[in-house]
Design a protein around this motif. Sequence first.
Motif, PDB file in Angstrom:
ATOM      1  N   ARG A 126       0.838  -1.206   0.000  1.00  0.00           N
ATOM      2  CA  ARG A 126       0.000   0.000   0.000  1.00  0.00           C
ATOM      3  C   ARG A 126       0.869   1.250   0.000  1.00  0.00           C
ATOM      4  N   PHE A 127       1.927   1.240   0.781  1.00  0.00           N
ATOM      5  CA  PHE A 127       2.855   2.360   0.841  1.00  0.00           C
ATOM      6  C   PHE A 127       3.499   2.588  -0.536  1.00  0.00           C
ATOM      7  N   HIS A 128       3.922   1.502  -1.183  1.00  0.00           N
ATOM      8  CA  HIS A 128       4.514   1.620  -2.523  1.00  0.00           C
ATOM      9  C   HIS A 128       3.488   2.169  -3.525  1.00  0.00           C
ATOM     10  N   ALA A 129       2.249   1.737  -3.415  1.00  0.00           N
ATOM     11  CA  ALA A 129       1.197   2.244  -4.307  1.00  0.00           C
ATOM     12  C   ALA A 129       0.996   3.741  -4.089  1.00  0.00           C
ATOM     13  N   ILE A 130       1.014   4.163  -2.841  1.00  0.00           N
ATOM     14  CA  ILE A 130       0.865   5.590  -2.530  1.00  0.00           C
ATOM     15  C   ILE A 130       2.039   6.374  -3.114  1.00  0.00           C
ATOM     16  N   LEU A 131       3.257   5.845  -2.943  1.00  0.00           N
ATOM     17  CA  LEU A 131       4.432   6.520  -3.500  1.00  0.00           C
ATOM     18  C   LEU A 131       4.344   6.607  -5.031  1.00  0.00           C
ATOM     19  N   ARG A 132       3.858   5.559  -5.660  1.00  0.00           N
ATOM     20  CA  ARG A 132       3.672   5.551  -7.115  1.00  0.00           C
ATOM     21  C   ARG A 132       2.663   6.630  -7.527  1.00  0.00           C
ATOM     22  N   GLN A 133       1.572   6.719  -6.773  1.00  0.00           N
ATOM     23  CA  GLN A 133       0.560   7.739  -7.064  1.00  0.00           C
ATOM     24  C   GLN A 133       1.129   9.141  -6.883  1.00  0.00           C
ATOM     25  N   ILE A 134       1.943   9.331  -5.849  1.00  0.00           N
ATOM     26  CA  ILE A 134       2.570  10.637  -5.626  1.00  0.00           C
ATOM     27  C   ILE A 134       3.483  10.979  -6.799  1.00  0.00           C
ATOM     28  N   ASP A 135       4.292   9.990  -7.235  1.00  0.00           N
ATOM     29  CA  ASP A 135       5.171  10.217  -8.389  1.00  0.00           C
ATOM     30  C   ASP A 135       4.355  10.585  -9.632  1.00  0.00           C
ATOM     31  N   GLU A 136       3.250   9.871  -9.871  1.00  0.00           N
ATOM     32  CA  GLU A 136       2.399  10.161 -11.028  1.00  0.00           C
ATOM     33  C   GLU A 136       1.805  11.563 -10.922  1.00  0.00           C
ATOM     34  N   LEU A 137       1.365  11.925  -9.729  1.00  0.00           N
ATOM     35  CA  LEU A 137       0.796  13.266  -9.535  1.00  0.00           C
ATOM     36  C   LEU A 137       1.851  14.349  -9.727  1.00  0.00           C
ATOM     37  N   GLU A 138       3.068  14.091  -9.249  1.00  0.00           N
ATOM     38  CA  GLU A 138       4.142  15.069  -9.445  1.00  0.00           C
ATOM     39  C   GLU A 138       4.448  15.231 -10.933  1.00  0.00           C
ATOM     40  N   THR A 139       4.432  14.113 -11.667  1.00  0.00           N
ATOM     41  CA  THR A 139       4.650  14.174 -13.113  1.00  0.00           C
ATOM     42  C   THR A 139       3.536  14.975 -13.770  1.00  0.00           C
ATOM     43  N   GLU A 140       2.299  14.700 -13.397  1.00  0.00           N
ATOM     44  CA  GLU A 140       1.155  15.447 -13.935  1.00  0.00           C
ATOM     45  C   GLU A 140       1.263  16.920 -13.565  1.00  0.00           C
ATOM     46  N   PHE A 141       1.660  17.183 -12.326  1.00  0.00           N
ATOM     47  CA  PHE A 141       1.826  18.556 -11.872  1.00  0.00           C
ATOM     48  C   PHE A 141       2.854  19.286 -12.745  1.00  0.00           C
ATOM     49  N   ASP A 142       3.994  18.611 -13.009  1.00  0.00           N
ATOM     50  CA  ASP A 142       5.021  19.215 -13.862  1.00  0.00           C
ATOM     51  C   ASP A 142       4.483  19.490 -15.265  1.00  0.00           C
TER      52      ASP A 142
END
Length: 172
Positions: A126-142
């Motif tokens: 679950r923690f890894h999934a959250i980190l993956r989602q954060i990375d995806e959101l940061e990419t989208e944010f950029d």
Amino acid sequence: MTSTLPTSIPDSQLGLSHSEIQILRQHQPIALQNQGYAHSTASTRGRGHARTSASTSRAASAASSGNGRLVLDPSSLAVLGQHFERLMAAIQNRVEQLTAQTQISTINQSSRAGAAMAAADAEIARFHAILRQIDELETEFDKVRHIRDIVKGFRARVEGLERKMDSRGSRR
């Protein structure tokens, strides 16, 4: 000349350790008392156990007197042997019960540990999934920031062009 066998020997001459002698001294009177009980109940049924019962009483008395001697009467030795056989069986039974309880406890603990590890693995996933989602959101944010900057640039150009057109239009 008749040779008579001794009726008892000192328990210290048996080659036993001190703790083994203590066990022998503790259990010899118990075994002989149980033998006396068995013979007294048998003699109440009838025929000719008075002699055995009398020797048993003497042996039990000698053993319980605490003089540290092993009674060598064949009947007493047989009873003592049977007593220790029963005692060993009881100890073996208890060891088997404790072994079974230990196995059950080990299985239960293993199950709990397995469940805890599974729960920890699930939380890590679950923690890894959250980190993956954060990375995806940061990419989208950029990406969105980049698009925003482009839009800002176009807007600034358009505004600049509008001003130029307004200033050309107001000159006419």
